[in-house]
Write a protein that holds these residues in place. Sequence first.
Motif, PDB file in Angstrom:
ATOM      1  N   LEU A 199       0.910  -1.309  -0.208  1.00  0.00           N
ATOM      2  CA  LEU A 199       0.036   0.055   0.120  1.00  0.00           C
ATOM      3  C   LEU A 199       0.771   1.294  -0.046  1.00  0.00           C
ATOM      4  CD1 LEU A 199      -2.832  -1.210   2.623  1.00  0.00           C
ATOM      5  CD2 LEU A 199      -2.981  -0.887   0.383  1.00  0.00           C
ATOM      6  N   ASP A 200       2.090   1.081   0.734  1.00  0.00           N
ATOM      7  CA  ASP A 200       2.726   2.332   0.820  1.00  0.00           C
ATOM      8  C   ASP A 200       3.399   2.602  -0.510  1.00  0.00           C
ATOM      9  OD1 ASP A 200       4.350   4.204   2.232  1.00  0.00           O
ATOM     10  OD2 ASP A 200       5.794   3.045   2.861  1.00  0.00           O
ATOM     11  N   SER A 201       3.584   1.665  -1.442  1.00  0.00           N
ATOM     12  CA  SER A 201       4.181   1.830  -2.777  1.00  0.00           C
ATOM     13  C   SER A 201       3.217   2.468  -3.757  1.00  0.00           C
ATOM     14  CB  SER A 201       4.970   0.501  -3.245  1.00  0.00           C
ATOM     15  OG  SER A 201       3.787  -0.364  -3.677  1.00  0.00           O
ATOM     16  N   ILE A 202       1.915   2.364  -3.378  1.00  0.00           N
ATOM     17  CA  ILE A 202       0.880   2.724  -4.526  1.00  0.00           C
ATOM     18  C   ILE A 202       0.751   4.235  -4.379  1.00  0.00           C
ATOM     19  CG2 ILE A 202      -1.567   2.652  -4.892  1.00  0.00           C
ATOM     20  CD1 ILE A 202      -1.411  -0.243  -4.127  1.00  0.00           C
ATOM     21  N   LYS A 203       0.700   5.104  -5.513  1.00  0.00           N
ATOM     22  CA  LYS A 203       0.749   6.355  -5.399  1.00  0.00           C
ATOM     23  C   LYS A 203      -0.496   7.258  -5.678  1.00  0.00           C
ATOM     24  CE  LYS A 203       5.178   6.525  -4.320  1.00  0.00           C
ATOM     25  NZ  LYS A 203       5.047   6.156  -2.846  1.00  0.00           N
ATOM     26  N   ASP A 204      -1.401   6.358  -6.281  1.00  0.00           N
ATOM     27  CA  ASP A 204      -2.960   7.192  -6.604  1.00  0.00           C
ATOM     28  C   ASP A 204      -3.851   5.949  -6.708  1.00  0.00           C
ATOM     29  OD1 ASP A 204      -2.452   6.132  -9.074  1.00  0.00           O
ATOM     30  OD2 ASP A 204      -1.569   8.096  -9.893  1.00  0.00           O
ATOM     31  N   ARG A 205      -5.151   6.712  -6.753  1.00  0.00           N
ATOM     32  CA  ARG A 205      -6.261   5.595  -7.097  1.00  0.00           C
ATOM     33  C   ARG A 205      -6.170   4.641  -8.214  1.00  0.00           C
ATOM     34  NH1 ARG A 205     -12.796   7.379  -6.285  1.00  0.00           N
ATOM     35  NH2 ARG A 205     -13.352   5.507  -7.026  1.00  0.00           N
ATOM     36  N   ALA A 206      -5.749   5.310  -9.256  1.00  0.00           N
ATOM     37  CA  ALA A 206      -5.683   4.452 -10.584  1.00  0.00           C
ATOM     38  C   ALA A 206      -4.630   3.126 -10.518  1.00  0.00           C
ATOM     39  CB  ALA A 206      -5.227   5.451 -11.674  1.00  0.00           C
ATOM     40  N   SER A 207      -3.445   3.659  -9.668  1.00  0.00           N
ATOM     41  CA  SER A 207      -2.695   2.327  -9.261  1.00  0.00           C
ATOM     42  C   SER A 207      -3.152   1.423  -8.476  1.00  0.00           C
ATOM     43  CB  SER A 207      -1.424   3.127  -8.994  1.00  0.00           C
ATOM     44  OG  SER A 207      -1.023   4.120  -9.545  1.00  0.00           O
ATOM     45  N   PHE A 208      -4.005   1.928  -7.425  1.00  0.00           N
ATOM     46  CA  PHE A 208      -4.678   1.202  -6.534  1.00  0.00           C
ATOM     47  C   PHE A 208      -5.708   0.140  -7.437  1.00  0.00           C
ATOM     48  CE2 PHE A 208      -8.471  -0.058  -4.020  1.00  0.00           C
ATOM     49  CZ  PHE A 208      -7.820  -0.982  -3.088  1.00  0.00           C
ATOM     50  N   MET A 209      -6.406   0.697  -8.513  1.00  0.00           N
ATOM     51  CA  MET A 209      -7.355  -0.081  -9.010  1.00  0.00           C
ATOM     52  C   MET A 209      -7.016  -1.118  -9.874  1.00  0.00           C
ATOM     53  SD  MET A 209     -10.441   0.798  -8.187  1.00  0.00           S
ATOM     54  CE  MET A 209     -10.949  -0.440  -9.423  1.00  0.00           C
ATOM     55  N   GLU A 210      -5.448  -0.875 -10.314  1.00  0.00           N
ATOM     56  CA  GLU A 210      -4.904  -1.858 -11.183  1.00  0.00           C
ATOM     57  C   GLU A 210      -4.534  -3.316 -10.228  1.00  0.00           C
ATOM     58  OE1 GLU A 210      -1.206  -0.054 -12.682  1.00  0.00           O
ATOM     59  OE2 GLU A 210      -2.714   1.285 -13.846  1.00  0.00           O
ATOM     60  N   GLN A 211      -4.380  -2.956  -8.908  1.00  0.00           N
ATOM     61  CA  GLN A 211      -4.094  -4.110  -8.070  1.00  0.00           C
ATOM     62  C   GLN A 211      -5.329  -4.456  -7.059  1.00  0.00           C
ATOM     63  OE1 GLN A 211      -0.116  -4.041  -6.258  1.00  0.00           O
ATOM     64  NE2 GLN A 211       0.015  -2.195  -6.993  1.00  0.00           N
ATOM     65  N   ALA A 212      -6.458  -3.891  -7.297  1.00  0.00           N
ATOM     66  CA  ALA A 212      -7.779  -4.150  -6.392  1.00  0.00           C
ATOM     67  C   ALA A 212      -8.147  -5.518  -6.135  1.00  0.00           C
ATOM     68  CB  ALA A 212      -8.877  -3.148  -6.943  1.00  0.00           C
ATOM     69  N   GLU A 213      -8.186  -6.079  -7.245  1.00  0.00           N
ATOM     70  CA  GLU A 213      -8.601  -7.545  -6.900  1.00  0.00           C
ATOM     71  C   GLU A 213      -7.706  -8.072  -5.903  1.00  0.00           C
ATOM     72  OE1 GLU A 213     -10.191  -9.134 -10.780  1.00  0.00           O
ATOM     73  OE2 GLU A 213      -9.108 -11.078 -10.047  1.00  0.00           O
ATOM     74  N   ALA A 214      -6.328  -8.179  -6.141  1.00  0.00           N
ATOM     75  CA  ALA A 214      -5.354  -8.869  -5.007  1.00  0.00           C
ATOM     76  C   ALA A 214      -5.569  -8.006  -3.738  1.00  0.00           C
ATOM     77  CB  ALA A 214      -4.164  -8.811  -5.818  1.00  0.00           C
ATOM     78  N   ILE A 215      -5.477  -6.940  -3.596  1.00  0.00           N
ATOM     79  CA  ILE A 215      -5.469  -6.476  -2.363  1.00  0.00           C
ATOM     80  C   ILE A 215      -6.771  -6.577  -1.707  1.00  0.00           C
ATOM     81  CG2 ILE A 215      -5.617  -4.235  -1.189  1.00  0.00           C
ATOM     82  CD1 ILE A 215      -3.705  -2.856  -3.423  1.00  0.00           C
TER      83      ILE A 215
END
Length: 350
Positions: A199-215
Amino acid sequence: MRKVHVNLGKNSYDIIVENEILAKAGEHIHCAGGKIFVVSDTNVAPLYANTLIDSLNKAGYECELYLIKAGELSKNIQSICPMYEAMLSFGLTRKDLVIALGGGVVGDLTGFVASTYLRGVDFVQIPTSLLAQVDSSVGGKVAVDLAQGKNLVGSFFQPKAVLIDTAVLATLPDSFYIDGMAEVIKYGCILDKDLFEKLDSIKDRASFMEQAEAIIANCCQLKANIVERDELDKGDRMLLNFGHTYGHAVEKYFNFERVSHGVAVGIGMSVVTHLSEKAGLTAIGSAARLDKILTQYGLDTHIEADQDEIIANMANDKKNLGKELVIVLISEIGKSFLYPTTSEFFRECK
Ligand code: GLY
């Protein structure tokens, strides 16, 4: 697609996390009676109810859509009678199914109604907010509010399945995304250092969404592990309350209006970790790491409020009646423990 199994004996179920699963929901639903009562709210239904109902109809089910007004005020004991009546008019039997399509309010209210209608009818959670996807839809806590406080009437009633569609997060307003992130960060703090670092390495909502399923699947797995150990919230499940003691008192101080649940939990996690670090109970530097990640996700680390009143709210909380207060602390990022104390622990807030 990711699947998390919640192993609770005869109450076991799967959580399926998949982009656009809503349009295929009918393939994952089992309902012997053939009738499905879908509950949603006035914000979510216009966006997603048709997709869900089309998929259920395609699978051969007859559906009735029941709408509640969006917002916490609907999660109240007066809302439930009209729901029972609508279920009866639809002819819903114990062989049929109830689906909750929405955020935590829809899930908690619908689950409570399903747990009591005809002494219990199967229900499925389809959570549409990030907070509901990682927390309230998993673990079977269902409830309604009373005028005296939130969740004062409820039960433990596990869903038959939880279907999580990450695509629906696209329409979530930023404030709701931020709110849900507080609970996601919480899992990293209390149970999973690797998640915290991701989570610390994610910089914005768009990058979070790319990994949303796994997170999201990761958070659900962490919660499933805890619920399997302590379904009825008498021990380890209380670890999920990290940040909630102080956070809930803050929500109450602002009459549950100005500060959302997630924002309050973020503040609570920061406050308690600064104090526990000062008391030598938490590794030095943990509070600073926590504050950095909270800020990165748009959450607050403190709020201006009368601390005496906040502490009084804590002492009067239904969970804390009596002098003793069991709070959740982290020994370091990713490791947590229960710590019996009193509300005086919070006296020296930053
Ligand atoms: N939301 C905390 C729990 O389910 O126990």
